[in-house]
Design an enzyme around this catalytic site. Structure first.
Site, mmCIF file in Angstrom:
data_model
loop_
_atom_site.group_PDB
_atom_site.id
_atom_site.type_symbol
_atom_site.label_atom_id
_atom_site.label_comp_id
_atom_site.label_asym_id
_atom_site.label_seq_id
_atom_site.Cartn_x
_atom_site.Cartn_y
_atom_site.Cartn_z
ATOM 1 N N LYS A 236 0.841 -1.195 0.000
ATOM 2 C CA LYS A 236 0.000 0.000 0.000
ATOM 3 C C LYS A 236 0.884 1.256 0.000
ATOM 4 C CE LYS A 236 -3.781 -2.412 2.398
ATOM 5 N NZ LYS A 236 -4.551 -2.514 3.671
ATOM 6 N N TYR B 294 -12.330 -3.510 -2.772
ATOM 7 C CA TYR B 294 -12.831 -3.488 -1.392
ATOM 8 C C TYR B 294 -14.360 -3.482 -1.345
ATOM 9 C CZ TYR B 294 -8.079 -2.672 0.327
ATOM 10 O OH TYR B 294 -6.741 -2.799 0.654
ATOM 11 N N ASN C 170 -1.595 -0.247 7.401
ATOM 12 C CA ASN C 170 -1.035 -1.577 7.668
ATOM 13 C C ASN C 170 -0.196 -2.153 6.516
ATOM 14 O OD1 ASN C 170 -3.153 -2.197 6.007
ATOM 15 N ND2 ASN C 170 -4.198 -3.562 7.444
ATOM 16 N N HIS D 91 -1.619 -5.515 1.440
ATOM 17 C CA HIS D 91 -2.868 -6.252 1.201
ATOM 18 C C HIS D 91 -2.526 -7.602 0.590
ATOM 19 C CE1 HIS D 91 -6.893 -7.261 -0.348
ATOM 20 N NE2 HIS D 91 -6.235 -7.705 -1.403
ATOM 21 N N GLU E 274 -9.387 -10.646 -7.583
ATOM 22 C CA GLU E 274 -8.527 -9.468 -7.446
ATOM 23 C C GLU E 274 -7.447 -9.426 -8.530
ATOM 24 O OE1 GLU E 274 -7.307 -9.646 -3.317
ATOM 25 O OE2 GLU E 274 -9.314 -9.081 -2.633
HETATM 26 N N1 UDP Z 1 -9.338 -1.157 7.691
HETATM 27 C C1 UDP Z 1 -9.321 0.002 8.440
HETATM 28 N N2 UDP Z 1 -9.993 0.001 9.646
HETATM 29 C C2 UDP Z 1 -10.654 -1.079 10.111
HETATM 30 C C3 UDP Z 1 -10.662 -2.258 9.350
HETATM 31 C C4 UDP Z 1 -9.994 -2.272 8.128
HETATM 32 O O1 UDP Z 1 -8.724 0.988 8.043
HETATM 33 O O2 UDP Z 1 -11.237 -1.007 11.212
HETATM 34 C C5 UDP Z 1 -8.624 -1.185 6.396
HETATM 35 C C6 UDP Z 1 -7.229 -1.824 6.482
HETATM 36 O O3 UDP Z 1 -6.381 -1.131 5.576
HETATM 37 C C7 UDP Z 1 -7.490 -3.237 6.023
HETATM 38 C C8 UDP Z 1 -8.541 -2.987 4.924
HETATM 39 O O4 UDP Z 1 -9.352 -1.958 5.453
HETATM 40 O O5 UDP Z 1 -6.313 -3.856 5.540
HETATM 41 C C9 UDP Z 1 -9.396 -4.177 4.569
HETATM 42 O O6 UDP Z 1 -9.953 -4.724 5.739
HETATM 43 P P1 UDP Z 1 -10.025 -6.300 5.954
HETATM 44 O O7 UDP Z 1 -10.848 -6.544 7.154
HETATM 45 O O8 UDP Z 1 -10.442 -6.950 4.676
HETATM 46 O O9 UDP Z 1 -8.508 -6.670 6.332
HETATM 47 P P2 UDP Z 1 -7.361 -7.406 5.501
HETATM 48 O O10 UDP Z 1 -8.006 -8.415 4.598
HETATM 49 O O11 UDP Z 1 -6.616 -6.331 4.750
HETATM 50 O O12 UDP Z 1 -6.493 -8.039 6.550
HETATM 51 MG MG MG Z 2 -9.646 -8.359 3.356
#
Ligand code: UDP
Ligand code: MG
Length: 149
Positions: free
Chosen positions: A9, A49, A112, A115, A126
């Site tokens: 990211k 997303y 974080n 992805h 994706e």
């Molecule tokens: N995210 C965020 N706040 C939250 C949950 C998710 O900013 O409370 C963002 C974060 O960048 C995360 C992305 O949304 O990686 C997608 O969320 P997901 O739950 O799918 O997590 P991932 O699959 O990336 O672990």
């Molecule tokens: Mg996810």
């Protein structure tokens, strides 16, 4: 072989973590099948997303993902989707295991670093959003006979 979609990211690109992250996947034995640096257009962020469109964090997530270039990759190998998810660690870096990418390089759930697809179905979906078929390269790698039994 299984393929997964992985993306450094904008925070990870700005912090100079692309090389370190690529190295980890290479060292694991995964094979790179495609890569490019891109500022994502809004429609591809929304598509990637889509399950989060109604979540309170989505507007901020979209601004973050579009804030600079992302480094998009396709990685291939036995069980690649699950293997890469374990290597990136839990969504919240504060809870991600040390040794994982998020556990080692991030502090905030909203920044974080990386992805990765969460299932084989999401991986196909994706990869289709972000790569044209011709951008994914099929080739054999000389370490395959010693990597796999
Ligand atoms: N995210 C965020 N706040 C939250 C949950 C998710 O900013 O409370 C963002 C974060 O960048 C995360 C992305 O949304 O990686 C997608 O969320 P997901 O739950 O799918 O997590 P991932 O699959 O990336 O672990
Ligand atoms: Mg996810």
């Amino acid at each position: 072989m299984d393929r997964t979609f992985v993306m450094v990211k904008p925070d990870g690109v700005q912090r100079g973590l692309v090389g370190e992250i690529v190295s980890r996947f290479e060292a694991k034995g995964l094979k790179i099948a495609g890569a490019k640096l891109e500022i994502l257009p809004e429609e591809r962020v929304v598509e990637q997303y889509r399950e989060h469109l109604e979540k309170p964090f989505f507007p901020g997530l979209k601004v973050y993902i579009m804030s600079g270039p992302c480094f998009l990759m396709a990685w291939e190998g036995k069980g690649a989707v699950a293997v890469v998810r374990r290597m990136i660690g839990a969504t919240n870096p504060a809870e991600a295991a040390p040794g994982s990418i998020r556990g080692d390089f991030a502090l905030d759930i909203g920044r974080n670093v990386i992805h990765a697809s969460d299932s084989p179905e999401s991986a196909v979906r994706e990869l289709g959003i972000h790569f044209a078929p011709g951008e994914l390269v099929e080739y054999s790698k000389i370490d395959e006979p010693v990597l796999y039994e």
